[in-house]
Design a protein around this motif. Structure first.
Motif, PDB file in Angstrom:
ATOM      1  N   UNK B  89      -1.402  -0.055  -2.597  1.00  0.00           N
ATOM      2  CA  UNK B  89      -0.207   0.443  -3.288  1.00  0.00           C
ATOM      3  C   UNK B  89      -0.397   0.584  -4.796  1.00  0.00           C
ATOM      4  N   UNK B  90      -1.521   0.136  -5.305  1.00  0.00           N
ATOM      5  CA  UNK B  90      -1.785   0.276  -6.745  1.00  0.00           C
ATOM      6  C   UNK B  90      -3.293   0.284  -6.957  1.00  0.00           C
ATOM      7  N   UNK B 102      -0.055   5.397  -5.346  1.00  0.00           N
ATOM      8  CA  UNK B 102       0.261   6.332  -4.258  1.00  0.00           C
ATOM      9  C   UNK B 102       1.695   6.065  -3.805  1.00  0.00           C
ATOM     10  N   UNK B 103       2.412   7.083  -3.364  1.00  0.00           N
ATOM     11  CA  UNK B 103       3.758   6.843  -2.832  1.00  0.00           C
ATOM     12  C   UNK B 103       3.637   6.149  -1.477  1.00  0.00           C
ATOM     13  N   UNK B 104       4.446   5.129  -1.292  1.00  0.00           N
ATOM     14  CA  UNK B 104       4.353   4.350  -0.056  1.00  0.00           C
ATOM     15  C   UNK B 104       5.525   4.711   0.873  1.00  0.00           C
ATOM     16  N   UNK B 106       5.359   5.843   4.045  1.00  0.00           N
ATOM     17  CA  UNK B 106       5.156   5.738   5.486  1.00  0.00           C
ATOM     18  C   UNK B 106       4.944   4.298   5.941  1.00  0.00           C
ATOM     19  N   UNK B 107       5.488   4.046   7.096  1.00  0.00           N
ATOM     20  CA  UNK B 107       5.439   2.691   7.642  1.00  0.00           C
ATOM     21  C   UNK B 107       4.230   2.542   8.567  1.00  0.00           C
ATOM     22  N   UNK B 112      -0.265  -4.766   2.506  1.00  0.00           N
ATOM     23  CA  UNK B 112      -0.532  -3.972   1.308  1.00  0.00           C
ATOM     24  C   UNK B 112      -1.192  -4.791   0.210  1.00  0.00           C
TER      25      UNK B 112
END
Ligand code: SF4
Lengths: 330, 274
Positions: B89-90, B102-104, B106-107, B112
């Motif tokens: 996520x970073x 990144x855009x998170x 989606x599940x 993470x």
């Protein structure tokens, strides 16, 4: 329902927190309300909020929350297309940016590159700035819907508290939400935006339906709140005349309009720049692809139609409310 | 389509087998592709410069659009508490300090983490210093290029922890890296499944006004206005053909000259809003 519906994270599954915002009590309170969220530490909110190439429409399906400290400008003078209702010195402020509702026509889609929501946790700095202004009328829910987000951010409650401690400051809080209970204060205007069901169901995703909003207005008036009704923006669709007449009749049927402070009427208009961006993002949007007239950097309905919509609405409302309490942005 | 970027073959092999990917020779970056064409895997080589180059090259070569998903899958080092595969996520570039998010949206079943990209292998001291951080050699380079071609919700990084840092390159043999991916292959595949399911955004470009523009004797500006009117017709469920036919019947179309065409365009707008 889309076949990919289950693939998306829940709203606010991710919270980005500025390092400088970590110690603020509001940060702990908001994180406490999102116990399952993934928390990502960031240097500055713009690192996430202002990224290039974001897809605001995709992000609407799973917006993230960004908690930050606003060290920039905190209060702005009202823009020319905003109504000031003939009151005092008009200002607006954005203690949050963006909205959890998803109105197809929302100018925020053109204004920001993202659907992620920023909540500034240093509200006391905003309050300090506003206290310095003389005779201000401050709209606090302009680039967001604070009441819609209140269960998460608590900011609407904070502004109510501020209004109650500063009776000389006039505050307006605009919403499409349907809060069960609101605090009545003489210097706090609750502005409810009402749209016909035909418009809400087509263009206002995640927004409470008209009957819920009317119930909220009813309760607010009953509790002694100062209430403004906003029929703004009126959206052109085939059969708009009957649709908006029906809305006003329905509202008059439920609400004692004599107890409403005033009513604002406006047709959809938007900065041409924002519209350009929104058309690109929403190639299937009926609202955004209307053949607008462009003048002075703003897109609006062609003059004749625009006048017809405004005049019609004002005359229908005029059946119930005296003219002096109807405001338009013209 | 899914484009998977992996540094070296030993990391890619479990994926190649799982998805039955066939070699798809390419220069300078070799690759593999699935029989249905939905997955393409590209070998980037080690390091962020090569990762960047491979992404940029592939985006140009395969005409990658913002509807495609770019995934960097690989191995990484991490503190002793870190095991398994992570969705990143970073991304922090260890040299410049630059970050990428990144855009998170989606599940997936993956946990993470943040990751730091470094130019040399992370040492046990590095990984011990920040137990929650992961360390790799490609992520920031991958992001640097990917963000130029696709939106941040189409950029995905999955990293499997292979080690707790190493003082020598020799410790990190192919078998170790291969087994880190293999061990976590079910989780990684479950995430890939989600990305495969994401519906491609319908691309609705401008409509083709072609002959109609001729009938209106359109200038470039008029053509653009005509296109917008036709898009509005489509979006509002109105039949533009019916209006145009009516204008033909009334002798307004085809227009005799540019000025008449301008009038016709106004009339089209008027009838549309009637
Ligand atoms: S409620 Fe208001 S701020 Fe929120 S999306 Fe709708 S128009 Fe925008």
């Amino acid at each position: 329902m889309n076949s990919d519906a289950g693939c998306y994270n829940k709203f606010f599954s991710h919270v980005y927190v500025e390092k400088g915002a970590l110690e603020y009590p509001d940060t702990s309170a908001i994180l406490g309300r999102l116990p399952y969220a993934e928390v990502v530490c960031i240097d500055h909110y713009k690192d996430v909020f202002n990224r290039s190439h974001q897809d605001a429409i995709a992000q609407k399906r799973s917006p993230a929350m960004i908690l930050a400290v606003n060290s920039g400008e905190l209060v702005y003078r009202g823009a020319p297309v905003c109504q000031s209702f003939g009151q005092r010195e008009f200002y607006y402020t954005a203690s949050s940016m963006n909205c959890s509702f998803d109105c197809e026509y929302c100018f925020l889609k053109g204004m920001y590159n993202t659907s992620n929501i920023v909540c500034f946790v240093n509200l006391e700095d905003y309050e300090r700035e506003i206290k310095k202004l003389s005779n201000p009328y401050v709209c606090v829910s302009y680039d967001t819907d604070l009441i819609g987000l209140n269960s998460l951010t608590g900011q609407a409650d904070r502004w109510v508290e501020f209004a109650s401690e500063n009776p000389e400051i006039l505050i307006e809080m605009r919403t499409k939400a349907a809060p069960a209970k609101l605090t009545p204060l003489p210097n706090l205007i609750y502005a409810f935006t009402l749209s016909p069901d035909e418009i809400a169901s087509r263009f206002e995703k995640n927004v409470p339906p008209l009957r819920a909003r009317l119930k909220a207005v009813e309760n607010a008036i009953r509790d002694g709140c100062t209430v403004r009704l906003c029929f703004d923006p009126m959206i052109y669709v085939e059969g708009w005349k009957d649709i908006y007449t029906g809305l006003v009749d329905q509202v008059a049927d439920r609400i004692e309009l004599g107890k409403v402070k005033d009513i604002s009427v406006g047709t959809f208009r938007i900065s041409s720049e924002y519209l350009k961006k929104m058309r690109k993002q929403m190639p299937r949007s009926e609202v955004c692809w209307f053949p607008f007239t462009n003048a002075g950097g703003y897109a609006s309905y062609p003059e004749e139609l625009d006048n017809e919509m405004m005049d019609h609405m004002c005359s229908v409302i005029g059946k119930y409310v005296d003219e002096g309490r109807i405001f338009t942005w013209r | 389509m899914l484009y998977i970027f992996t540094a070296i073959y030993c990391e890619a092999e479990p994926l190649i087998k799982r998805y039955d990917l066939s070699p798809d020779a390419g220069y300078p970056f070799g690759g593999f592709v699935s029989s249905d064409g939905r997955i393409r895997l590209i070998l980037t080589g080690i390091g962020k410069t090569l990762a960047s180059a491979a992404v940029a090259h592939s985006c140009a070569r395969y005409r990658i659009s913002s509807d495609d998903i770019l995934i960097n899958i690989g191995t990484c080092g991490g503190g002793t508490a870190r095991t398994g595969a992570y969705l990143i996520n970073k991304v922090i570039d260890g040299d410049s300090g630059r970050t990428f998010y990144p855009d998170m949206l989606y599940s997936t079943p993956l946990g993470e983490s943040a990751i730091t990209t470094v130019s040399v292998f992370a040492t046990p001291d590095d990984t011990a210093a920040d137990e929650l951080m992961l360390w790799d050699m490609e992520a920031s380079g991958f992001c640097d290029a990917a963000r130029l071609f696709v939106p941040p919700h189409r950029i995905v990084l999955i990293k499997a922890v292979s080690d707790n840092g190493s003082d020598s390159k020799k410790d990190l043999d192919g078998e170790l890296l291969n087994s880190a991916v293999s061990r976590n292959l079910d989780d990684i595949a479950a995430a890939i499944e989600v990305f495969l399911k994401i519906g491609e955004t319908a691309v609705c470009g401008m409509s083709d006004t072609g002959d109609l523009a001729e009938e209106f004797k359109c200038s470039e500006t008029m053509r653009s206005d005509l296109e917008k009117l036709i898009i509005y017709c489509r979006n509002s469920g109105r039949d533009h053909v019916e209006i145009i036919d009516g204008m033909r019947r009334d002798g307004i179309l085809p227009a005799a000259h540019r000025n008449a065409g301008k009038g016709a365009l106004n009339e089209f707008r008027r009838r549309l809003l009637q």
